[in-house]
Design an enzyme around this catalytic site. Structure first.
Site, short mmCIF file in Angstrom:
data_model
loop_
_atom_site.label_atom_id
_atom_site.label_comp_id
_atom_site.label_asym_id
_atom_site.label_seq_id
_atom_site.Cartn_x
_atom_site.Cartn_y
_atom_site.Cartn_z
N GLU A 1 0.82 -1.22 0.00
CA GLU A 1 0.00 0.00 0.00
C GLU A 1 0.85 1.26 0.00
OE1 GLU A 1 -2.68 -0.01 3.38
OE2 GLU A 1 -2.98 -2.16 3.08
N CYS B 1 2.92 8.32 1.88
CA CYS B 1 3.28 7.37 2.93
C CYS B 1 3.58 6.03 2.25
CB CYS B 1 2.11 7.24 3.91
SG CYS B 1 2.36 5.96 5.14
N CYS C 1 4.90 -7.59 7.70
CA CYS C 1 5.75 -7.12 8.80
C CYS C 1 5.88 -8.25 9.80
CB CYS C 1 5.11 -5.91 9.46
SG CYS C 1 6.11 -5.17 10.78
N CYS D 1 2.99 -6.21 16.37
CA CYS D 1 2.23 -5.30 17.25
C CYS D 1 0.76 -5.74 17.27
CB CYS D 1 2.35 -3.85 16.78
SG CYS D 1 4.04 -3.24 16.80
N CYS E 1 -2.08 -3.86 15.10
CA CYS E 1 -1.75 -3.44 13.73
C CYS E 1 -2.14 -4.50 12.70
CB CYS E 1 -0.26 -3.15 13.64
SG CYS E 1 0.25 -2.59 12.02
N CYS F 1 -2.69 1.98 8.13
CA CYS F 1 -1.78 0.87 8.09
C CYS F 1 -2.25 -0.55 7.77
CB CYS F 1 -1.13 0.80 9.45
SG CYS F 1 0.56 1.11 9.28
N1 SAH Z 1 6.80 -0.23 11.60
C1 SAH Z 1 6.84 1.19 11.77
C2 SAH Z 1 6.08 1.99 10.71
C3 SAH Z 1 4.71 1.56 10.29
S1 SAH Z 1 3.24 1.85 11.19
C4 SAH Z 1 6.40 1.56 13.16
O1 SAH Z 1 5.99 0.70 13.91
O2 SAH Z 1 6.52 2.73 13.53
C5 SAH Z 1 2.85 3.52 11.30
C6 SAH Z 1 2.19 3.89 12.64
O3 SAH Z 1 0.83 3.43 12.73
C7 SAH Z 1 2.90 3.27 13.82
O4 SAH Z 1 3.04 4.22 14.83
C8 SAH Z 1 1.95 2.16 14.23
O5 SAH Z 1 2.17 1.76 15.54
C9 SAH Z 1 0.61 2.82 13.99
N2 SAH Z 1 -0.53 1.90 13.93
C10 SAH Z 1 -0.56 0.61 13.53
N3 SAH Z 1 -1.81 0.10 13.66
C11 SAH Z 1 -2.58 1.09 14.13
C12 SAH Z 1 -3.97 1.18 14.48
N4 SAH Z 1 -4.78 0.14 14.37
N5 SAH Z 1 -4.42 2.37 14.94
C13 SAH Z 1 -3.59 3.43 15.07
N6 SAH Z 1 -2.28 3.41 14.76
C14 SAH Z 1 -1.78 2.25 14.31
#
Ligand code: SAH
Length: 347
Positions: A90, A103, A110, A114, A117, A329
């Site tokens: 994406e 972006c 990944c 997390c 995510c 994301c």
């Molecule tokens: N891997 C990197 C970059 C990608 S994610 C990182 O972890 O920073 C970009 C941002 O979106 C990160 O801060 C991530 O934690 C956040 N993110 C992921 N899923 C999310 C969700 N469901 N709601 C809000 N933010 C989210």
């Protein structure tokens, strides 16, 4: 390496020299590849025989639009690109007053795990090449007709888990014959891979580092971010403080507000304490609900923000763009994967 599009100008020139070509051909080919050409035949100032030789020795692919969604609310455009090998990633184009921001993704999937995510649910398939990162910017510009002035590495993937390719990508977008986008217009977001943060500090790049904090205490953070079990909050903040000392650049801390998990007053107070000695900025993100995850958005955003600000920490609430088009994301790719186990994307 046969990926000419991922090479620096010097490397392209060497590759062409090895084919018996003069040095100026290197610059010509390098420049064409940064313009989003789709085949060597478009390189009209090269002799036909050379174009054919290059197509044989250095074949390249370009991303195809698998899906495209445009937000009716704010003009945000989300692309699902199909790569040469069938995998999908994406890219999101956001339109701000200060310019258009793209972006981009850094990996297919990944492996950071997390819990909130969507990008990580099916794990990591592979790293993206520098060319595939560059193509996201080039082809988004070409398809949308909009010029990009800022890049954020905040799409699918963990950039510091693919750091060599990311650094090469940065060199490529920075180049005057390429997009010539300065480091101060680039942000990189990490879940907190400390060795990568330390490597970036050494390079003293002028990019903006974002750290996905999401909890200031290791107990909570380890529950929602497995990376914290390898590099805990103390280790992470030590690296962040050193990063600031070395680069003089303010770090931005991402904080997705999750109901009853990380939105307590004591956690705001702990953030204040951890940031002491460093001009941090906290970016509060309204949690995007992911179907597979049990977490709900916090209702304490304003109170949490006030608590941080009243103690001298700058805190903003991220304006949510593209909410009507699954623009956060990994959500579009996830949806396409679930819907289509039928062939639009192989992963
Ligand atoms: N891997 C990197 C970059 C990608 S994610 C990182 O972890 O920073 C970009 C941002 O979106 C990160 O801060 C991530 O934690 C956040 N993110 C992921 N899923 C999310 C969700 N469901 N709601 C809000 N933010 C989210």
């Amino acid at each position: 390496m046969t990926d000419l599009k991922s090479m620096t100008e010097a490397e392209v020139t060497d590759a062409l020299r090895a084919m018996g070509e003069p040095a100026f051909r290197g610059k010509q080919v390098f420049t064409w590849l940064r313009r989003g050409v789709t085949s060597y035949d478009q390189m009209t100032n090269l002799p036909k025989a050379l174009r054919e030789k290059l197509a044989q020795a250095y074949p390249f692919t370009v991303p195809q639009v698998a899906r495209k969604q445009v937000s009716a609310r704010d003009g945000t455009i989300k692309y699902l690109w199909r790569l040469g090998d069938g995998n999908c990633i994406e890219t999101v184009l956001m339109r701000y007053h200060h310019g258009n921001t793209v972006c981009i993704s850094s990996q297919v999937g990944c492996r950071m795990g997390c819990a909130f995510c969507a990008s990580t649910i099916a794990g990591k398939v592979r790293d993206l090449t520098p060319a595939e990162m560059l193509d996201q910017v080039l082809f988004t510009q070409m398809d949308s007709g909009l010029e990009v002035s800022n890049i954020v590495l905040m799409g699918i993937g963990e950039p510091l888990d693919n750091l060599d390719n990311v650094l090469r990508f940065l060199e490529l977008v920075n180049h005057p014959d390429s997009l010539h986008i300065g480091m101060r217009h680039i942000s990189l977001s990490t879940c907190g891979l400390v060795p990568g943060i330390r490597r970036l500090s050494e390079l003293e790049l002028q990019l903006t580092l974002s750290v996905s904090l999401h909890a200031p205490d290791s107990e909570t953070r380890s529950k929602i971010m497995p990376v914290n079990r390898a590099y805990d909050v103390e280790t992470l903040f030590a690296a962040c403080h050193d990063y600031f000392q070395k680069t003089g650049r303010r770090i931005s801390f991402e904080y997705a507000m999750i109901d009853g998990v990380n939105d307590h007053d004591w956690q705001a107070d702990l953030i204040v304490k951890k940031l002491r000695g460093m001009p941090g900025h906290v970016n509060l993100i309204p949690l995007n609900e992911v179907e597979e995850s049990p977490f709900k958005p916090s209702r304490r955003l304003a109170a949490f923000q006030k608590r941080l600000e009243s103690q001298g920490v700058t805190a903003t609430v991220r304006r949510s763009l593209g909410g009507d088009i699954d623009a956060s994301c990994g959500q579009l790719r996830r949806k396409a994967m679930l819907e289509e186990q039928k062939g639009e994307c192989s992963q």
